[in-house]
Design a protein around this motif. Structure first.
Motif, PDB file in Angstrom:
ATOM      1  N   MET A 284     -84.503  -2.852 -22.164  1.00 45.46           N
ATOM      2  CA  MET A 284     -83.629  -3.871 -21.585  1.00 45.46           C
ATOM      3  C   MET A 284     -84.379  -4.693 -20.542  1.00 45.46           C
ATOM      4  O   MET A 284     -84.251  -5.920 -20.499  1.00 45.46           O
ATOM      5  CB  MET A 284     -82.395  -3.232 -20.952  1.00 45.46           C
ATOM      6  CG  MET A 284     -81.500  -4.272 -20.298  1.00 45.46           C
ATOM      7  SD  MET A 284     -80.068  -3.560 -19.491  1.00 45.46           S
ATOM      8  CE  MET A 284     -79.568  -4.968 -18.487  1.00 45.46           C
ATOM      9  N   ASN A 285     -85.152  -4.031 -19.692  1.00 43.83           N
ATOM     10  CA  ASN A 285     -85.914  -4.741 -18.654  1.00 43.83           C
ATOM     11  C   ASN A 285     -86.807  -5.814 -19.269  1.00 43.83           C
ATOM     12  O   ASN A 285     -86.837  -6.956 -18.807  1.00 43.83           O
ATOM     13  CB  ASN A 285     -86.772  -3.764 -17.853  1.00 43.83           C
ATOM     14  CG  ASN A 285     -85.975  -2.727 -17.103  1.00 43.83           C
ATOM     15  OD1 ASN A 285     -84.747  -2.720 -17.109  1.00 43.83           O
ATOM     16  ND2 ASN A 285     -86.688  -1.804 -16.468  1.00 43.83           N
ATOM     17  N   HIS A 286     -87.536  -5.449 -20.312  1.00 45.49           N
ATOM     18  CA  HIS A 286     -88.450  -6.403 -20.956  1.00 45.49           C
ATOM     19  C   HIS A 286     -87.685  -7.530 -21.644  1.00 45.49           C
ATOM     20  O   HIS A 286     -88.129  -8.683 -21.621  1.00 45.49           O
ATOM     21  CB  HIS A 286     -89.390  -5.673 -21.922  1.00 45.49           C
ATOM     22  CG  HIS A 286     -90.419  -4.861 -21.210  1.00 45.49           C
ATOM     23  ND1 HIS A 286     -91.529  -5.402 -20.604  1.00 45.49           N
ATOM     24  CD2 HIS A 286     -90.482  -3.526 -20.967  1.00 45.49           C
ATOM     25  CE1 HIS A 286     -92.238  -4.452 -20.028  1.00 45.49           C
ATOM     26  NE2 HIS A 286     -91.627  -3.301 -20.236  1.00 45.49           N
ATOM     27  N   ALA A 287     -86.551  -7.218 -22.233  1.00 42.85           N
ATOM     28  CA  ALA A 287     -85.739  -8.245 -22.885  1.00 42.85           C
ATOM     29  C   ALA A 287     -85.168  -9.217 -21.856  1.00 42.85           C
ATOM     30  O   ALA A 287     -85.127 -10.436 -22.087  1.00 42.85           O
ATOM     31  CB  ALA A 287     -84.620  -7.599 -23.700  1.00 42.85           C
ATOM     32  N   LEU A 288     -84.741  -8.704 -20.704  1.00 42.98           N
ATOM     33  CA  LEU A 288     -84.231  -9.569 -19.635  1.00 42.98           C
ATOM     34  C   LEU A 288     -85.347 -10.472 -19.115  1.00 42.98           C
ATOM     35  O   LEU A 288     -85.140 -11.677 -18.917  1.00 42.98           O
ATOM     36  CB  LEU A 288     -83.649  -8.725 -18.498  1.00 42.98           C
ATOM     37  CG  LEU A 288     -83.171  -9.489 -17.266  1.00 42.98           C
ATOM     38  CD1 LEU A 288     -82.028 -10.440 -17.612  1.00 42.98           C
ATOM     39  CD2 LEU A 288     -82.743  -8.502 -16.171  1.00 42.98           C
ATOM     40  N   LYS A 289     -86.522  -9.907 -18.901  1.00 44.77           N
ATOM     41  CA  LYS A 289     -87.670 -10.689 -18.431  1.00 44.77           C
ATOM     42  C   LYS A 289     -87.975 -11.816 -19.409  1.00 44.77           C
ATOM     43  O   LYS A 289     -88.118 -12.982 -19.008  1.00 44.77           O
ATOM     44  CB  LYS A 289     -88.884  -9.775 -18.267  1.00 44.77           C
ATOM     45  CG  LYS A 289     -90.170 -10.481 -17.866  1.00 44.77           C
ATOM     46  CD  LYS A 289     -91.313  -9.484 -17.751  1.00 44.77           C
ATOM     47  CE  LYS A 289     -92.645 -10.137 -17.463  1.00 44.77           C
ATOM     48  NZ  LYS A 289     -92.751 -10.669 -16.112  1.00 44.77           N
ATOM     49  N   LYS A 290     -88.047 -11.494 -20.686  1.00 46.18           N
ATOM     50  CA  LYS A 290     -88.353 -12.506 -21.697  1.00 46.18           C
ATOM     51  C   LYS A 290     -87.295 -13.606 -21.699  1.00 46.18           C
ATOM     52  O   LYS A 290     -87.618 -14.794 -21.728  1.00 46.18           O
ATOM     53  CB  LYS A 290     -88.444 -11.855 -23.076  1.00 46.18           C
ATOM     54  CG  LYS A 290     -88.757 -12.832 -24.181  1.00 46.18           C
ATOM     55  CD  LYS A 290     -88.875 -12.130 -25.514  1.00 46.18           C
ATOM     56  CE  LYS A 290     -89.153 -13.143 -26.611  1.00 46.18           C
ATOM     57  NZ  LYS A 290     -89.207 -12.499 -27.926  1.00 46.18           N
ATOM     58  N   ARG A 291     -86.028 -13.227 -21.670  1.00 40.91           N
ATOM     59  CA  ARG A 291     -84.946 -14.215 -21.710  1.00 40.91           C
ATOM     60  C   ARG A 291     -84.978 -15.107 -20.476  1.00 40.91           C
ATOM     61  O   ARG A 291     -84.853 -16.323 -20.578  1.00 40.91           O
ATOM     62  CB  ARG A 291     -83.599 -13.517 -21.841  1.00 40.91           C
ATOM     63  CG  ARG A 291     -82.451 -14.475 -22.117  1.00 40.91           C
ATOM     64  CD  ARG A 291     -81.256 -13.687 -22.608  1.00 40.91           C
ATOM     65  NE  ARG A 291     -80.130 -14.512 -22.926  1.00 40.91           N
ATOM     66  CZ  ARG A 291     -79.834 -14.964 -24.137  1.00 40.91           C
ATOM     67  NH1 ARG A 291     -80.615 -14.675 -25.166  1.00 40.91           N
ATOM     68  NH2 ARG A 291     -78.755 -15.691 -24.341  1.00 40.91           N
ATOM     69  N   ALA A 292     -85.160 -14.517 -19.287  1.00 44.07           N
ATOM     70  CA  ALA A 292     -85.156 -15.302 -18.053  1.00 44.07           C
ATOM     71  C   ALA A 292     -86.375 -16.223 -17.952  1.00 44.07           C
ATOM     72  O   ALA A 292     -86.246 -17.371 -17.512  1.00 44.07           O
ATOM     73  CB  ALA A 292     -85.103 -14.378 -16.845  1.00 44.07           C
ATOM     74  N   GLU A 293     -87.526 -15.723 -18.356  1.00 45.70           N
ATOM     75  CA  GLU A 293     -88.742 -16.519 -18.208  1.00 45.70           C
ATOM     76  C   GLU A 293     -88.880 -17.597 -19.266  1.00 45.70           C
ATOM     77  O   GLU A 293     -89.715 -18.496 -19.124  1.00 45.70           O
ATOM     78  CB  GLU A 293     -89.965 -15.600 -18.214  1.00 45.70           C
ATOM     79  CG  GLU A 293     -90.047 -14.738 -16.979  1.00 45.70           C
ATOM     80  CD  GLU A 293     -91.255 -13.829 -16.911  1.00 45.70           C
ATOM     81  OE1 GLU A 293     -91.462 -13.205 -15.847  1.00 45.70           O
ATOM     82  OE2 GLU A 293     -91.997 -13.714 -17.926  1.00 45.70           O
ATOM     83  N   THR A 294     -88.088 -17.526 -20.317  1.00 40.35           N
ATOM     84  CA  THR A 294     -88.174 -18.548 -21.367  1.00 40.35           C
ATOM     85  C   THR A 294     -86.962 -19.460 -21.407  1.00 40.35           C
ATOM     86  O   THR A 294     -86.829 -20.254 -22.331  1.00 40.35           O
ATOM     87  CB  THR A 294     -88.384 -17.894 -22.763  1.00 40.35           C
ATOM     88  OG1 THR A 294     -87.282 -17.036 -23.033  1.00 40.35           O
ATOM     89  CG2 THR A 294     -89.690 -17.124 -22.812  1.00 40.35           C
ATOM     90  N   LEU A 295     -86.067 -19.365 -20.403  1.00 38.80           N
ATOM     91  CA  LEU A 295     -84.915 -20.262 -20.347  1.00 38.80           C
ATOM     92  C   LEU A 295     -85.386 -21.703 -20.241  1.00 38.80           C
ATOM     93  O   LEU A 295     -86.325 -22.007 -19.508  1.00 38.80           O
ATOM     94  CB  LEU A 295     -84.055 -19.961 -19.119  1.00 38.80           C
ATOM     95  CG  LEU A 295     -83.002 -18.907 -19.212  1.00 38.80           C
ATOM     96  CD1 LEU A 295     -82.291 -18.753 -17.872  1.00 38.80           C
ATOM     97  CD2 LEU A 295     -81.989 -19.189 -20.308  1.00 38.80           C
ATOM     98  N   GLU A 296     -84.718 -22.578 -20.970  1.00 35.45           N
ATOM     99  CA  GLU A 296     -85.019 -24.001 -20.843  1.00 35.45           C
ATOM    100  C   GLU A 296     -84.469 -24.491 -19.522  1.00 35.45           C
ATOM    101  O   GLU A 296     -83.334 -24.224 -19.168  1.00 35.45           O
ATOM    102  CB  GLU A 296     -84.417 -24.784 -21.995  1.00 35.45           C
ATOM    103  CG  GLU A 296     -85.104 -24.489 -23.314  1.00 35.45           C
ATOM    104  CD  GLU A 296     -84.605 -25.379 -24.433  1.00 35.45           C
ATOM    105  OE1 GLU A 296     -84.161 -26.504 -24.142  1.00 35.45           O
ATOM    106  OE2 GLU A 296     -84.683 -24.936 -25.565  1.00 35.45           O
ATOM    107  N   LYS A 297     -85.302 -25.167 -18.790  1.00 33.89           N
ATOM    108  CA  LYS A 297     -84.895 -25.678 -17.463  1.00 33.89           C
ATOM    109  C   LYS A 297     -84.315 -27.070 -17.581  1.00 33.89           C
ATOM    110  O   LYS A 297     -84.598 -27.848 -18.369  1.00 33.89           O
ATOM    111  CB  LYS A 297     -86.073 -25.694 -16.489  1.00 33.89           C
ATOM    112  CG  LYS A 297     -86.803 -24.365 -16.391  1.00 33.89           C
ATOM    113  CD  LYS A 297     -85.917 -23.285 -15.829  1.00 33.89           C
ATOM    114  CE  LYS A 297     -86.656 -21.989 -15.712  1.00 33.89           C
ATOM    115  NZ  LYS A 297     -86.013 -20.844 -16.128  1.00 33.89           N
TER     116      LYS A 297
END
Length: 147
Positions: free
Chosen positions: A134-147
Motif C-alpha cells: 500500500m505504501n508504494h502504491a500511495l507513493k506512486k499515485r501521489a507522485e504521478t498526479l497531474e498538477k
C-alpha cells in the motif's frame, strides 16, 4: 501484550495531494492493493466498512470505528473481534513533513488482546508486506498526479 507493525515511506508530493488520496475512500479499489474497499463517514466515532487483502489471501471484511481524524496529519481506526480483550487492532495513517520537502507516510497497526499471541510470525509478515505494498502504491499515485 501488544504486537506492533510499523512501516514508512517518503513521498515527494504535496501533503494536500497525499491527504486527498487517503480520504477519497471510494477510489481505494483503483490503486490500493491492501485496503480493497472502504466506505463510511470519516467522522470520529463512526464505523467504517473495510475490506483488506493480505498477500496470498482472500479479502477480510470488518467494521472498525474511526478514533482520530486530523486533516493532512493522520487518521486512525480501531477494529475488534468479539471483545477488545480477545482481539483489537488500531490502524494508523500519519503524514509527517520532512526537512527535505518530502512527506513521510507512517503506516502502522498495534494488535492487542489474547488472539494476537497465537497468530504466527508468518501472518504478521504478510501484514507487513501488505502495508508495504500500500505504501508504494500511495507513493506512486501521489507522485504521478497531474498538477
Amino acid at each position: 501484550m501488544a504486537r506492533d507493525i510499523e512501516t514508512m515511506i517518503d513521498i515527494h508530493a504535496p501533503v494536500a495531494d497525499i491527504w486527498r488520496i487517503l480520504i477519497d475512500l471510494p477510489r481505494y479499489p483503483e490503486w490500493n492493493p491492501l485496503v480493497v474497499r472502504v466506505s463510511g463517514s470519516l467522522t470520529v466515532g463512526k464505523r467504517l466498512d473495510v475490506a483488506v487483502r493480505l498477500p496470498g489471501r482472500r479479502p477480510m471484511s470488518f467494521s472498525p470505528i474511526l478514533i482520530a481524524m486530523t486533516p493532512e496529519r493522520e487518521f486512525r481506526w480501531v477494529g475488534t473481534f468479539g471483545i477488545s480483550a480477545l482481539f483489537a487492532g488500531e490502524h494508523s495513517f500519519r503524514l509527517i513533513p520532512e526537512s527535505n520537502g518530502a512527506i513521510r507516510f507512517e503506516h502502522s497497526e498495534r494488535f492487542t488482546g489474547f488472539l494476537p499471541l497465537f497468530m504466527g510470525l508468518h501472518w504478521y509478515e504478510r501484514v507487513r508486506q501488505g502495508f508495504e505494498s500500500m505504501n508504494h502504491a500511495l507513493k506512486k499515485r501521489a507522485e504521478t498526479l497531474e498538477k
